[in-house]
Design a protein around this motif. Structure first.
Motif, mmCIF file in Angstrom:
data_model
loop_
_atom_site.group_PDB
_atom_site.id
_atom_site.type_symbol
_atom_site.label_atom_id
_atom_site.label_comp_id
_atom_site.label_asym_id
_atom_site.label_seq_id
_atom_site.Cartn_x
_atom_site.Cartn_y
_atom_site.Cartn_z
ATOM 1 N N LEU B 87 5.632 1.813 1.710
ATOM 2 C CA LEU B 87 4.732 1.416 0.624
ATOM 3 C C LEU B 87 4.265 -0.019 0.812
ATOM 4 O O LEU B 87 3.103 -0.352 0.561
ATOM 5 N N ASP B 89 3.760 -1.592 3.549
ATOM 6 C CA ASP B 89 2.705 -1.638 4.562
ATOM 7 C C ASP B 89 1.415 -1.009 4.059
ATOM 8 O O ASP B 89 0.329 -1.514 4.283
ATOM 9 N N ARG B 90 1.540 0.121 3.418
ATOM 10 C CA ARG B 90 0.363 0.897 3.053
ATOM 11 C C ARG B 90 -0.397 0.321 1.875
ATOM 12 O O ARG B 90 -1.618 0.448 1.804
ATOM 13 N N ALA B 91 0.313 -0.300 0.944
ATOM 14 C CA ALA B 91 -0.350 -0.703 -0.293
ATOM 15 C C ALA B 91 -0.300 -2.196 -0.577
ATOM 16 O O ALA B 91 -1.084 -2.705 -1.371
ATOM 17 N N PHE B 92 0.618 -2.901 0.052
ATOM 18 C CA PHE B 92 0.783 -4.309 -0.302
ATOM 19 C C PHE B 92 0.513 -5.253 0.860
ATOM 20 O O PHE B 92 0.794 -6.444 0.755
ATOM 21 N N GLY B 93 0.003 -4.727 1.936
ATOM 22 C CA GLY B 93 -0.258 -5.585 3.081
ATOM 23 C C GLY B 93 0.968 -6.354 3.524
ATOM 24 O O GLY B 93 0.855 -7.449 4.067
ATOM 25 N N GLY B 94 2.150 -5.793 3.262
ATOM 26 C CA GLY B 94 3.376 -6.419 3.722
ATOM 27 C C GLY B 94 3.921 -7.525 2.839
ATOM 28 O O GLY B 94 4.939 -8.120 3.164
ATOM 29 N N ALA B 96 6.110 -8.735 0.265
ATOM 30 C CA ALA B 96 7.251 -8.358 -0.566
ATOM 31 C C ALA B 96 7.145 -9.001 -1.950
ATOM 32 O O ALA B 96 7.534 -8.413 -2.957
ATOM 33 N N ARG B 97 6.577 -10.191 -1.987
ATOM 34 C CA ARG B 97 6.434 -10.888 -3.251
ATOM 35 C C ARG B 97 5.607 -10.051 -4.243
ATOM 36 O O ARG B 97 5.985 -9.861 -5.395
ATOM 37 N N LEU B 99 5.061 -6.903 -4.190
ATOM 38 C CA LEU B 99 5.755 -5.672 -4.559
ATOM 39 C C LEU B 99 6.802 -5.933 -5.629
ATOM 40 O O LEU B 99 6.900 -5.208 -6.617
#
Lengths: 130, 130
Positions: B87, B89-94, B96-97, B99
Motif C-alpha cells: 500500500l 508503494d501503490r498509494a503513498f509514494g513510499g 511512511a509519514r 501513511l
DNA sequence: TACATCCTACGAAACTCTTCGTTGACAACT
DNA sequence: AGTTGTCAACGAAGAGTTTCGTAGGATGTA
C-alpha cells in the motif's frame, strides 16, 4: 445529499489517480505518456480505464475540448484515508498500533521521519485532550 | 533456497488467513463456521479457496486425518508487513509519514494507543542509533 | 447391509479487472 | 479533395476471483 461514497479504486485505477493528483486535470494522452513510462500502459487501456472510472464517479470529465480532460473527484488524502481504513479493517482487525508498527519496520523509517511522526503524535494528543 | 515469495492474498483469502492465524491449524468445517457467521461464506466456497491457497503456497495442508487441516504458511506479521509495504508503494509514494498520518486520523486513535505508538517510536529510534 | 452424514474433488458460472484491436469522427496539412 | 494523425467509443479477449452445484468416497449408525 451527503456524499456518494466512492468505490475503492483498483490497482490500475490508483496508478491513474496518482497521475491526476500530481498533474491536475489531464487528457488521456497526458496520462498515457506518464504511465507508458512507468508501467507500459497503452493509450486505449488508459482511455478505457478513465471511461470506467468516470462511470464509477472516481473522476470527472470535461468534454469542452476535443481531447477530454479528466480530473480526480476525491483528493489524495481522502482516498489514502479510505485505503488505510480498509486495510486496517481487512488485515489488522482495526489495530492502528499494529499497522504503524508494520509500516515503520517495513520502511526502516529515517531519523527525520521518526521525528516527524512524533510531532504528528503530539498534535493528535492535543486534539484528543479536548 | 531463500524464500518462495508468496503472492499477495486476495480479499477472501485474507479473511481465511485471519481465521487461521487466530485459530491455528483448522479444518474446512472450522473455517467455514467462523466465516459463515462473518461473511456468509459457504462450505464449498471455503474449501475451494483453501485448495487454491494451497496451490499458491499461502497455506499448508495436513492430510493425515480425513478432514484435512490447513495452516497459514506466513505469519500474520509477515503478511501484514507485505500488505503495508504494498500500500505504501501503490498509494503513498513510499511516504511512511503520510501513511501513519492517515492511519491515525482515520482511526481517531485513543490516548492509550497513541502512548503505545510513542513507545514504538522510542524503540525504533534506539535501533536507528546503533 | 442400507441409509444418512461428512468429506474432498471437480468444474462451471458469474463477476471483475486489464488490455488492446477496430471503427468512425474530427482535424490538420498538402 | 485526399492523406495523415489524433481522438473517443465500443467490444471482446484473457486472466483472476468468488461462488456453488454435483459427484463420489469414506465413516458412522440403525
Amino acid at each position: 445529499m451527503p456524499k456518494p461514497e466512492l468505490p475503492r479504486p483498483t490497482e490500475a485505477e490508483l496508478a491513474i489517480l496518482r497521475v491526476l493528483w500530481e498533474r491536475g486535470p489531464s487528457t488521456v494522452r497526458e496520462v498515457t505518456d506518464v504511465l507508458q513510462e512507468a508501467r507500459g500502459t497503452g493509450y486505449t487501456t488508459a482511455l478505457k480505464l478513465l471511461q470506467i472510472m468516470t462511470e464509477k464517479g472516481l473522476v470527472q470529465r470535461d468534454e469542452t475540448s476535443r481531447a477530454h480532460a479528466y480530473e480526480a473527484v476525491a483528493s489524495a488524502e481522502t482516498t489514502q484515508r479510505q485505503l488505510v481504513t480498509d486495510l486496517l479493517d481487512r488485515a489488522f482487525g482495526g489495530s492502528a498500533r499494529q499497522l504503524v508498527l508494520q509500516a515503520l519496520s517495513a520502511k526502516r523509517a529515517s531519523r527525520d521521519e521518526l521525528a516527524e511522526i512524533r510531532s504528528l503524535l503530539d498534535e493528535f494528543e492535543k486534539k484528543a485532550k479536548s
